[in-house]
Write a protein that holds these residues in place. Structure first.
Motif, mmCIF file in Angstrom:
data_model
loop_
_atom_site.group_PDB
_atom_site.id
_atom_site.type_symbol
_atom_site.label_atom_id
_atom_site.label_comp_id
_atom_site.label_asym_id
_atom_site.label_seq_id
_atom_site.Cartn_x
_atom_site.Cartn_y
_atom_site.Cartn_z
ATOM 1 N N MET A 291 1.852 -2.479 14.935
ATOM 2 C CA MET A 291 2.535 -3.417 14.049
ATOM 3 C C MET A 291 2.058 -4.848 14.283
ATOM 4 N N LYS A 292 1.796 -5.202 15.522
ATOM 5 C CA LYS A 292 1.302 -6.544 15.833
ATOM 6 C C LYS A 292 -0.100 -6.772 15.268
ATOM 7 N N LEU A 293 -0.846 -5.673 15.040
ATOM 8 C CA LEU A 293 -2.225 -5.769 14.552
ATOM 9 C C LEU A 293 -2.343 -5.297 13.110
ATOM 10 N N ARG A 294 -1.250 -5.352 12.385
ATOM 11 C CA ARG A 294 -1.223 -4.845 11.003
ATOM 12 C C ARG A 294 -2.271 -5.530 10.126
ATOM 13 N N LYS A 295 -2.392 -6.837 10.229
ATOM 14 C CA LYS A 295 -3.341 -7.577 9.386
ATOM 15 C C LYS A 295 -4.780 -7.138 9.660
ATOM 16 N N ALA A 296 -5.071 -6.791 10.916
ATOM 17 C CA ALA A 296 -6.428 -6.342 11.250
ATOM 18 C C ALA A 296 -6.726 -5.003 10.590
ATOM 19 N N PHE A 297 -5.739 -4.095 10.559
ATOM 20 C CA PHE A 297 -5.926 -2.805 9.883
ATOM 21 C C PHE A 297 -6.112 -3.007 8.376
ATOM 22 N N GLU A 298 -5.341 -3.914 7.796
ATOM 23 C CA GLU A 298 -5.478 -4.186 6.370
ATOM 24 C C GLU A 298 -6.832 -4.803 6.051
ATOM 25 N N ARG A 299 -7.344 -5.619 6.970
ATOM 26 C CA ARG A 299 -8.666 -6.201 6.772
ATOM 27 C C ARG A 299 -9.751 -5.132 6.827
ATOM 28 N N LEU A 300 -9.586 -4.137 7.717
ATOM 29 C CA LEU A 300 -10.537 -3.027 7.756
ATOM 30 C C LEU A 300 -10.565 -2.303 6.420
ATOM 31 N N GLY A 301 -9.384 -2.101 5.824
ATOM 32 C CA GLY A 301 -9.314 -1.426 4.529
ATOM 33 C C GLY A 301 -10.017 -2.188 3.426
ATOM 34 N N GLU A 302 -10.131 -3.512 3.567
ATOM 35 C CA GLU A 302 -10.784 -4.335 2.553
ATOM 36 C C GLU A 302 -12.285 -4.466 2.775
ATOM 37 N N GLU A 303 -12.746 -4.408 4.033
ATOM 38 C CA GLU A 303 -14.138 -4.738 4.329
ATOM 39 C C GLU A 303 -14.959 -3.572 4.893
ATOM 40 N N ASP A 304 -14.326 -2.589 5.504
ATOM 41 C CA ASP A 304 -15.067 -1.527 6.192
ATOM 42 C C ASP A 304 -15.057 -0.258 5.340
ATOM 43 N N ILE A 305 -16.197 0.080 4.756
ATOM 44 C CA ILE A 305 -16.286 1.266 3.903
ATOM 45 C C ILE A 305 -16.107 2.547 4.704
ATOM 46 N N HIS A 306 -16.511 2.527 5.973
ATOM 47 C CA HIS A 306 -16.342 3.705 6.823
ATOM 48 C C HIS A 306 -14.861 4.006 7.036
ATOM 49 N N TYR A 307 -14.068 2.958 7.156
ATOM 50 C CA TYR A 307 -12.620 3.128 7.335
ATOM 51 C C TYR A 307 -12.001 3.742 6.085
ATOM 52 N N VAL A 308 -12.458 3.303 4.916
ATOM 53 C CA VAL A 308 -11.935 3.838 3.647
ATOM 54 C C VAL A 308 -12.352 5.290 3.473
ATOM 55 N N ASN A 309 -13.628 5.594 3.747
ATOM 56 C CA ASN A 309 -14.123 6.966 3.589
ATOM 57 C C ASN A 309 -13.467 7.932 4.570
ATOM 58 N N TYR A 310 -12.988 7.410 5.668
ATOM 59 C CA TYR A 310 -12.348 8.252 6.693
ATOM 60 C C TYR A 310 -11.132 8.973 6.126
ATOM 61 N N PHE A 311 -10.481 8.394 5.140
ATOM 62 C CA PHE A 311 -9.261 8.968 4.577
ATOM 63 C C PHE A 311 -9.494 9.647 3.215
ATOM 64 N N ARG A 312 -10.743 9.738 2.766
ATOM 65 C CA ARG A 312 -11.023 10.375 1.474
ATOM 66 C C ARG A 312 -11.220 11.882 1.646
ATOM 67 N N ASP A 313 -11.217 12.581 0.509
ATOM 68 C CA ASP A 313 -11.393 14.038 0.527
ATOM 69 C C ASP A 313 -12.737 14.400 1.135
ATOM 70 N N ASP A 314 -12.733 15.487 1.880
ATOM 71 C CA ASP A 314 -13.953 16.003 2.492
ATOM 72 C C ASP A 314 -14.087 17.476 2.112
ATOM 73 N N GLU A 315 -15.320 17.902 1.871
ATOM 74 C CA GLU A 315 -15.541 19.292 1.460
ATOM 75 C C GLU A 315 -15.120 20.278 2.543
ATOM 76 N N ASN A 316 -15.307 19.908 3.788
ATOM 77 C CA ASN A 316 -15.041 20.829 4.895
ATOM 78 C C ASN A 316 -13.676 20.624 5.548
ATOM 79 N N GLU A 317 -13.114 19.443 5.397
ATOM 80 C CA GLU A 317 -11.863 19.145 6.070
ATOM 81 C C GLU A 317 -10.790 18.735 5.067
#
Length: 593
Positions: A291-317
């Motif tokens: 919770m103290k680092l909430r803004k940092a997680f939100e910034r990852l969602g805006e700038e880090d494509i790997h972070y966004v893809n981590y939660f997308r559909d995967d063919e195997n998982e």
């Protein structure tokens, strides 16, 4: 050379092992030293080596390591280092010696103990049960000693009950005040079995027939409450947990997250921690740090494509839950506020080196207020909260204040009457068992240092507390006898006194120690009640030691050796020695003579 060794050479001066030398002696705390005298003793050195292996949880083969043997030779060439087989015999003899000392104390003092019980399955797939005794010695110091870490066939109630019975018989303990266990159904059967055995050994041996012998672990109850609350917030917690897993998966991800923290100018020094899903307290710490680092997680969602893809559909998982959105963070914030109280109270309940029974009622009221909208039961568990009355800072006025605010004045009055009835029942039972409050303890083996024979003229003593002025002591006893003759008991006299001021540093055991002459019987009630732990954490902690001793490289140890290592380690690590009553010690000396 033989001539020289045979002392024919006048200049030959062999080392005399009995010669004392000036040395630096380490302090009890292990830090610093002081000057003293010492002489070499082969047996003491070997015993110290055995204690080191136990306290530091070292393998037996450590004594045969080349580096350690060379170190010992340079330190003291006179010391003959034993082999690992020899040191095992020394370790077990140390266990036997320490066990006999403790059994001798229980036999002489006849102290009433409170037990905590728990079970565990080792890496060997062997079921173990640990039994820990809690008691307050004659210097009013809270003591904790593990009595058994033995095998058990299964976790059924009859098996647990018989195991407890065997431990009590082995140690010669027949005075048990309470047994604290978790909420498993089998434990109810086990406690019932123990109550039956205690009452069969001697009439009225269990306090009030064992009515209040069964104490349920408060930490376990809190765990059930919180685990139930976790269900409603499950998806939000999983979303945040998955975000934390992404960050901690690799050093490169962690570096990107640190960069996001720096750009958001978050002042926290600590980084996010990952929880153990089966332990809600670690989940709380994870959510609090995230919770103290909430803004940092939100910034990852805006700038880090790997972070966004981590939660997308995967063919195997299967698609991972997340990333956490605003609702998830809001839910987590509510849950953190809700859980903070439980976390703090659990830490208080988990203490084993200080009194915890007197904090139960206050903590219960705090939780009750938090769960007021969720709970439907109104069970004050009167038998457990009686202990708060024996805390001189609270007494009945505090209980009445809490009951009035929760249940209303009318219902509160009825509950106060029941509560005082429980305390009076305990007082009357102790009066019958130990003698009248005006006449001292009766002539039995379980004299609580009131002097053999009883009577106001006896030397009243409880540990180191002693009436130094005999005339003042007699006057106080006379005044109390007159008060009791008017129909008032020690309970009434105690409740009429003004409560002590609230102070976090207040030592409740020291207060009762100093009030022994005024309340001789009620102090015994308080002494046994304050020894009662409200959680089984003291016994559970033994499993942490067992897990370290029975690691994959030492799994061949027999249960007998495991028990010896764990019990001896617990006894050697005790923070203070057990104080025995002076009267009992004198009787023991007479018997020896």
């Amino acid at each position: 050379m033989n001539t020289h060794i045979d002392k024919r050479c006048k200049k030959y001066r062999p080392v005399d092992p009995t010669q004392k030398v000036l040395v630096k002696q380490p302090s009890v705390s292990g830090f610093g030293s002081s000057l003293g005298v010492s002489k070499f003793d082969q047996l003491r050195c070997r015993r110290a080596l055995a204690e080191m292996l136990i306290l530091d949880e070292l393998p037996f083969r450590f004594v045969e390591n080349r580096g350690f043997r060379r170190f010992c030779f340079e330190l003291c060439p006179l010391f003959d280092l034993p082999s690992r087989r020899t040191i095992v015999r020394e370790l077990y003899q140390l266990y036997i010696d320490e066990k006999m000392k403790l059994k001798k104390y229980f036999s002489r003092s006849k102290v009433r103990v409170c037990l905590t019980i728990d079970t565990w399955t080792s890496i060997q797939n062997i079921n173990y049960m640990v039994v820990t005794a809690h008691f307050i010695d004659y210097d009013w110091q809270l003591q904790k000693r593990i009595l058994s870490f033995s095998q058990i066939v299964d976790h059924k109630g009859d098996s647990v009950g018989k195991c407890i019975e065997n431990v009590l018989i082995e140690w010669g303990i027949d005075k048990v005040f309470t047994i604290t266990v978790d909420n498993a159904t089998a434990n109810t059967t086990a406690i019932g079995y123990v109550i039956k055995k205690l009452n069969s050994w001697q009439d009225d041996e269990a306090v009030l027939g064992g009515k209040y012998l069964h104490v349920r672990c408060c930490a376990h109850i809190l765990n059930l409450i919180v685990s139930d609350g976790l269900k409603d917030l499950h998806d939000s917690i999983v979303a945040i947990r998955n975000a934390v897993k992404f960050v901690k998966f690799s050093p490169s991800r962690l570096d990107r997250f640190k960069s996001a923290v720096a750009h958001e100018k978050i002042g926290t020094k600590g980084l996010v921690v990952l929880d153990v899903p089966t332990r809600w307290n670690s989940t709380y710490l994870m959510l609090e740090s995230a919770m103290k680092l909430r803004k940092a997680f939100e910034r990852l969602g805006e700038e880090d494509i790997h972070y966004v893809n981590y939660f997308r559909d995967d063919e195997n998982e299967q698609k991972r839950i997340g990333p956490p959105n605003c609702d998830d963070w809001d839910n987590a914030k509510v849950f953190i506020n809700f859980l903070a109280t439980f976390y703090d109270i659990t830490l208080d309940f988990s203490a084993s080196l200080r009194v915890t029974s007197n904090i139960y009622f206050k903590s219960w009221c705090t939780i009750r207020n938090q769960l007021n909208s969720l709970t439907t039961e109104r069970d004050p568990i009167v038998s457990k909260i009686a202990v708060i009355v024996l805390d001189p800072r609270h007494k009945l006025s505090y209980v009445k204040f809490r009951f009035d605010s929760v249940y209303g004045v009318e219902e509160s009055q009825s509950m106060i009457s029941k509560l005082k009835g429980v305390l009076l029942d305990l007082y009357e039972w102790y009066t019958r068992f130990y003698g009248s409050s005006g006449g001292g303890a009766k002539e039995t083996d379980d004299v609580f240092s009131f002097g053999v024979g009883g009577g106001p003229s006896d030397d009243l003593e409880f540990g180191r507390l002693k009436a130094t002025d005999e005339e003042d002591s007699l006057w106080g006893m006379k005044q109390q006898e007159e008060y009791i003759n008017k129909g008032k008991s020690e309970v009434d006299l105690y409740l009429l006194e003004r409560a002590e001021k609230l102070n976090e540093r207040f030592d409740v055991l020291a207060w009762w120690k100093n009030s022994l002459v005024k309340f001789p019987i009620l102090s015994m009630v308080a002494r046994d009640i304050f020894a009662m732990p409200v959680s089984t954490v003291a016994s559970e902690s033994a499993f942490s030691t067992g897990g370290r001793i029975l690691d994959p490289f030492r799994s061949s140890l027999t249960p007998k050796i495991v028990e010896g290592l764990i019990l001896t380690g617990n006894w050697l690590q005790a923070t203070c020695p057990i104080a025995e009553p002076r009267v009992v010690q004198e009787h023991a000396q007479n018997e020896d003579e």
